[in-house]
Design a protein around this motif. Structure first.
Motif, PDB file in Angstrom:
ATOM      1  N   PRO A 285       0.726  -1.599   0.285  1.00  0.00           N
ATOM      2  CA  PRO A 285      -0.010  -0.180  -0.269  1.00  0.00           C
ATOM      3  C   PRO A 285       0.736   1.135   0.049  1.00  0.00           C
ATOM      4  CG  PRO A 285      -0.118  -1.258   1.866  1.00  0.00           C
ATOM      5  CD  PRO A 285       0.669  -2.426   0.744  1.00  0.00           C
ATOM      6  N   GLN A 286       2.222   1.150   0.292  1.00  0.00           N
ATOM      7  CA  GLN A 286       2.876   1.748   0.441  1.00  0.00           C
ATOM      8  C   GLN A 286       3.570   3.131  -1.010  1.00  0.00           C
ATOM      9  OE1 GLN A 286       3.779  -1.103   1.177  1.00  0.00           O
ATOM     10  NE2 GLN A 286       6.045  -1.189   0.223  1.00  0.00           N
ATOM     11  N   TRP A 287       2.980   2.116  -1.817  1.00  0.00           N
ATOM     12  CA  TRP A 287       3.081   2.314  -3.271  1.00  0.00           C
ATOM     13  C   TRP A 287       2.286   3.884  -3.481  1.00  0.00           C
ATOM     14  CZ3 TRP A 287       4.091  -2.846  -6.000  1.00  0.00           C
ATOM     15  CH2 TRP A 287       5.655  -3.090  -5.508  1.00  0.00           C
ATOM     16  N   GLY A 288       0.733   3.422  -2.738  1.00  0.00           N
ATOM     17  CA  GLY A 288      -0.366   4.398  -3.308  1.00  0.00           C
ATOM     18  C   GLY A 288      -0.894   4.100  -4.767  1.00  0.00           C
ATOM     19  N   TYR A 289      -1.117   3.287  -5.242  1.00  0.00           N
ATOM     20  CA  TYR A 289      -1.768   2.812  -6.252  1.00  0.00           C
ATOM     21  C   TYR A 289      -3.742   2.121  -5.692  1.00  0.00           C
ATOM     22  CZ  TYR A 289       2.921   1.864  -8.857  1.00  0.00           C
ATOM     23  OH  TYR A 289       4.414   2.637  -9.119  1.00  0.00           O
ATOM     24  N   HIS A 290      -4.078   2.114  -6.536  1.00  0.00           N
ATOM     25  CA  HIS A 290      -5.323   2.431  -6.655  1.00  0.00           C
ATOM     26  C   HIS A 290      -5.787   2.592  -8.032  1.00  0.00           C
ATOM     27  CE1 HIS A 290      -9.971   3.707  -6.578  1.00  0.00           C
ATOM     28  NE2 HIS A 290      -9.923   2.569  -5.192  1.00  0.00           N
ATOM     29  N   VAL A 291      -6.639   1.195  -8.100  1.00  0.00           N
ATOM     30  CA  VAL A 291      -7.347  -0.145  -8.948  1.00  0.00           C
ATOM     31  C   VAL A 291      -8.722   0.424  -8.291  1.00  0.00           C
ATOM     32  CG1 VAL A 291      -7.186  -2.049 -10.219  1.00  0.00           C
ATOM     33  CG2 VAL A 291      -5.600  -1.557  -9.209  1.00  0.00           C
ATOM     34  N   LEU A 292      -8.374   0.993 -10.519  1.00  0.00           N
ATOM     35  CA  LEU A 292     -10.502   1.792 -10.184  1.00  0.00           C
ATOM     36  C   LEU A 292     -11.242   1.017 -11.104  1.00  0.00           C
ATOM     37  CD1 LEU A 292      -9.439   4.769 -11.851  1.00  0.00           C
ATOM     38  CD2 LEU A 292     -10.782   4.885 -10.351  1.00  0.00           C
ATOM     39  N   GLY A 293     -10.527  -0.283 -11.133  1.00  0.00           N
ATOM     40  CA  GLY A 293     -11.179  -1.421 -11.970  1.00  0.00           C
ATOM     41  C   GLY A 293     -10.972  -1.789 -13.322  1.00  0.00           C
ATOM     42  N   ILE A 294     -11.594  -3.165 -13.758  1.00  0.00           N
ATOM     43  CA  ILE A 294     -10.699  -4.159 -14.771  1.00  0.00           C
ATOM     44  C   ILE A 294     -11.931  -4.130 -15.963  1.00  0.00           C
ATOM     45  CG2 ILE A 294      -9.599  -6.002 -15.305  1.00  0.00           C
ATOM     46  CD1 ILE A 294      -9.519  -6.751 -12.640  1.00  0.00           C
ATOM     47  N   LEU A 295     -11.147  -4.159 -17.277  1.00  0.00           N
ATOM     48  CA  LEU A 295     -11.660  -3.765 -18.441  1.00  0.00           C
ATOM     49  C   LEU A 295     -11.820  -5.735 -18.862  1.00  0.00           C
ATOM     50  CD1 LEU A 295     -11.870  -0.411 -19.718  1.00  0.00           C
ATOM     51  CD2 LEU A 295     -13.695  -1.302 -18.633  1.00  0.00           C
ATOM     52  N   ASP A 296     -12.495  -6.237 -19.346  1.00  0.00           N
ATOM     53  CA  ASP A 296     -11.969  -6.922 -19.819  1.00  0.00           C
ATOM     54  C   ASP A 296     -13.597  -7.742 -21.181  1.00  0.00           C
ATOM     55  OD1 ASP A 296     -10.463  -9.603 -19.440  1.00  0.00           O
ATOM     56  OD2 ASP A 296     -11.967 -10.981 -19.594  1.00  0.00           O
ATOM     57  N   ASP A 297     -13.323  -8.708 -22.153  1.00  0.00           N
ATOM     58  CA  ASP A 297     -13.894  -8.914 -23.112  1.00  0.00           C
ATOM     59  C   ASP A 297     -14.717 -10.370 -22.524  1.00  0.00           C
ATOM     60  OD1 ASP A 297     -14.248  -6.654 -24.540  1.00  0.00           O
ATOM     61  OD2 ASP A 297     -12.186  -7.154 -25.840  1.00  0.00           O
ATOM     62  N   ASN A 298     -14.341 -10.913 -21.907  1.00  0.00           N
ATOM     63  CA  ASN A 298     -14.480 -12.831 -21.170  1.00  0.00           C
ATOM     64  C   ASN A 298     -15.190 -12.878 -19.609  1.00  0.00           C
ATOM     65  OD1 ASN A 298     -13.442 -13.985 -23.314  1.00  0.00           O
ATOM     66  ND2 ASN A 298     -11.513 -13.302 -23.056  1.00  0.00           N
ATOM     67  N   LYS A 299     -15.314 -11.855 -19.494  1.00  0.00           N
ATOM     68  CA  LYS A 299     -15.761 -11.624 -17.819  1.00  0.00           C
ATOM     69  C   LYS A 299     -16.678 -10.789 -17.794  1.00  0.00           C
ATOM     70  CE  LYS A 299     -13.038 -14.373 -15.696  1.00  0.00           C
ATOM     71  NZ  LYS A 299     -12.354 -15.338 -15.091  1.00  0.00           N
ATOM     72  N   GLU A 300     -17.884 -11.184 -16.923  1.00  0.00           N
ATOM     73  CA  GLU A 300     -19.333 -11.086 -16.953  1.00  0.00           C
ATOM     74  C   GLU A 300     -18.583  -9.250 -15.917  1.00  0.00           C
ATOM     75  OE1 GLU A 300     -22.462 -11.677 -17.475  1.00  0.00           O
ATOM     76  OE2 GLU A 300     -22.106 -13.905 -18.663  1.00  0.00           O
ATOM     77  N   GLU A 301     -19.161  -8.502 -16.737  1.00  0.00           N
ATOM     78  CA  GLU A 301     -19.460  -7.449 -15.481  1.00  0.00           C
ATOM     79  C   GLU A 301     -20.127  -6.903 -14.000  1.00  0.00           C
ATOM     80  OE1 GLU A 301     -21.573  -2.629 -15.982  1.00  0.00           O
ATOM     81  OE2 GLU A 301     -21.314  -3.660 -17.323  1.00  0.00           O
ATOM     82  N   GLY A 302     -19.512  -6.735 -12.867  1.00  0.00           N
ATOM     83  CA  GLY A 302     -19.388  -7.038 -12.142  1.00  0.00           C
ATOM     84  C   GLY A 302     -18.245  -8.112 -10.392  1.00  0.00           C
ATOM     85  N   GLU A 303     -18.011  -9.240 -11.840  1.00  0.00           N
ATOM     86  CA  GLU A 303     -16.972 -10.064 -11.104  1.00  0.00           C
ATOM     87  C   GLU A 303     -15.691  -9.546 -10.250  1.00  0.00           C
ATOM     88  OE1 GLU A 303     -15.999 -13.653 -12.431  1.00  0.00           O
ATOM     89  OE2 GLU A 303     -17.112 -13.865 -14.023  1.00  0.00           O
ATOM     90  N   VAL A 304     -15.755  -9.930  -8.747  1.00  0.00           N
ATOM     91  CA  VAL A 304     -14.649  -9.097  -8.721  1.00  0.00           C
ATOM     92  C   VAL A 304     -13.618  -9.976  -8.175  1.00  0.00           C
ATOM     93  CG1 VAL A 304     -14.152  -7.999  -6.203  1.00  0.00           C
ATOM     94  CG2 VAL A 304     -16.243  -7.949  -7.317  1.00  0.00           C
ATOM     95  N   TYR A 305     -12.238  -9.708  -8.510  1.00  0.00           N
ATOM     96  CA  TYR A 305     -10.981 -10.500  -7.960  1.00  0.00           C
ATOM     97  C   TYR A 305     -10.430  -9.187  -7.139  1.00  0.00           C
ATOM     98  CZ  TYR A 305      -6.295 -12.258  -7.773  1.00  0.00           C
ATOM     99  OH  TYR A 305      -5.341 -12.606  -7.177  1.00  0.00           O
ATOM    100  N   ASP A 306     -10.389  -9.363  -5.337  1.00  0.00           N
ATOM    101  CA  ASP A 306      -9.949  -9.359  -4.573  1.00  0.00           C
ATOM    102  C   ASP A 306      -9.916  -7.467  -3.628  1.00  0.00           C
ATOM    103  OD1 ASP A 306      -8.281  -8.268  -2.165  1.00  0.00           O
ATOM    104  OD2 ASP A 306      -6.126  -8.306  -2.975  1.00  0.00           O
TER     105      ASP A 306
END
Length: 466
Positions: free
Chosen positions: A168-189
């Protein structure tokens, strides 16, 4: 946005560096001319301040050119120290040049330059580490974050998210993922899939995104060109994190063939003729010296083996060496004589009845390996390198363990990186191969010296030898 923050921070950082430079220069003057007063050649502060005026702009350029103002979110302190050392070496050369050009009756002693060099490096490194710690603390509390959008769900995307979560000290915040093979709303960590890649342009226009990380699976690389084009049109900084890191090493060796990039799948420094020649000369010299040093212990072991059990003194076993060629590796015999068919497929186990009383001792202390110094002189082995294996196990492991056969691109050794890290005898073959590959891809003379040094302190006694 983070770009503006980085620009502001770089200006602030540059000012701090100049203040640190002035403090180091002043302390050096006090030490050299006030505390340790010279018998002759005393220089007033006004004269030394005159020289500092010439140093100030030059050090600004040198620090910038030595990458001291690049983002430090995930940069290690070793790289930071290396850049500080490099910049101060260049700065010292410039300082000496200035003194040479403007010399009249004034002589600035070498001791002042040496003191200034040492103090400036120390102050720069220490205050920068404090600054990094402060920044890490700020980012852990959710400030000065870099907002990242991931494009493409793959094992690489998961690995990228895992590392961000772990640091967390790197200060990166992941807004989300775009993918053509996964259903919208699926979550990873805690990171959601926001939709397919067609939403990229829309999100780039609407969101405050600092960076795009393209982590497509290798089967989807046909989309890469269009995605990069869309990212570059938006002006957002774009990263490409390849999904073939299990094939290509972290730092691949890239050649330029008239503008065409060529990636070498495996960089092997010992494939270089000069490197091979240097290592071979060291092997010959080291083997001869070792034979002289261990001549008396070898003589005593010879007598002990001959008087305690029947059979030959030296035991030879076929092993696989450089370029997959077979050779006979020598050892002091530590077991009762047995047929070749019986021994070639068997590991030695704890309390193995085949091991002789003297054999237990020489196997534990690795004395049984000393005859391999003759293998080194014959060019079949090296002092340092991956340990060679029997043909039966090579055939077995090459089908079970990815990249196992890469170890045969260099000469096998008496000791190696895996052995000094505890992977000897009955230990994990996979871990052993990982260490062997690290050695092969990162070979230097310094690494060989380090392994040799560690062998003396923890490599001879083998707790896994039976």
């Amino acid at each position: 946005m983070i770009k503006d923050n980085q620009k502001t921070f770089n200006k602030f950082h540059g000012i701090l560096d100049l203040i640190a430079l002035f403090i180091a220069y002043s302390l050096s003057y006090v030490l050299r001319f006030i505390i340790f007063k010279p018998d002759k050649g005393f220089l007033p502060w006004s004269t030394m301040l005159h020289y500092f005026v010439y140093l100030l702009p030059a050090y600004c350029l040198i620090y910038y050119s030595c990458n001291l103002y690049t983002p430090k979110r995930s940069k290690g302190q070793k790289m930071e120290l290396l850049n500080i050392l490099k910049s101060n070496i260049i700065g010292t050369i410039y300082f000496i040049l200035v003194l040479y050009i403007f010399k009249k009756d004034i002589n600035v002693s070498r001791s002042f330059i040496t003191i200034f060099f040492a103090i400036n490096i120390t102050i720069m490194f220490l205050y920068r580490r404090v600054l990094v710690k402060v920044l890490h603390s700020i980012r852990k509390h959710g400030f000065n974050l870099k907002h990242i959008l991931i494009v493409g769900y793959s094992r690489t995307a998961e690995g990228y998210i895992d590392r961000i979560r772990a640091n967390p000290q790197w200060g990166y915040h992941v807004l989300g993922i775009l993918d053509d093979n996964k259903e919208e709303g699926e979550v990873y960590d805690r990171v959601k899939v926001l939709g397919d890649t067609s939403k990229l342009t829309e999100l780039l226009a609407e969101n405050d995104i600092d960076e795009i990380a393209i982590t497509l699976s290798i089967s989807e690389y046909a989309k890469l060109e269009d995605l990069v084009t869309a990212c570059e049109k938006s002006g957002v900084h774009t990263l490409f994190i390849p999904d073939y890191n299990n094939i290509i090493p972290t730092r691949p060796y890239i050649e330029d063939l008239n503008g065409l990039p060529i990636i070498n799948i495996r960089r092997v420094p010992l494939s270089n003729t000069f490197n091979k020649g240097i290592k071979r000369c060291i092997d010959i010299f080291g083997a001869l010296v070792a034979l002289l040093i261990f001549s008396i212990p070898m003589l005593l072991v010879t007598i002990a083996i001959k008087t305690t059990s029947k059979g030959p003194l030296i035991y030879s076993q076929v092993r696989i060496g450089l370029h997959n060629k077979e050779f006979k590796m020598f050892k002091f015999r530590s077991m009762e004589t047995q047929t070749e068919s019986a021994e070639k497929k068997a590991w030695t186990t704890s309390n193995d009845p085949r091991v002789t009383p003297i054999g237990k001792f020489i196997r534990k202390t690795s004395i049984d390996e000393l005859p391999q110094l003759f293998n080194v002189l014959r060019g079949e082995m090296s002092l340092i390198g991956p340990r060679p294996e029997r043909p039966y196990f090579v055939e077995k492991f090459k089908e079970e363990i990815p990249r196992y056969m890469i170890k045969h691109q260099v000469r096998p050794g008496l000791t190696g990186w895996a052995q000094v890290n505890g992977y000897r005898g009955d230990t994990s073959i996979r871990k052993r191969i990982d260490h062997d590959l690290y050695y092969i891809e990162n070979w230097t003379l310094n690494l060989d010296i380090k392994i040799l040094f560690l062998t003396f302190f923890k490599g001879f006694i083998n707790k896994n030898a039976y």
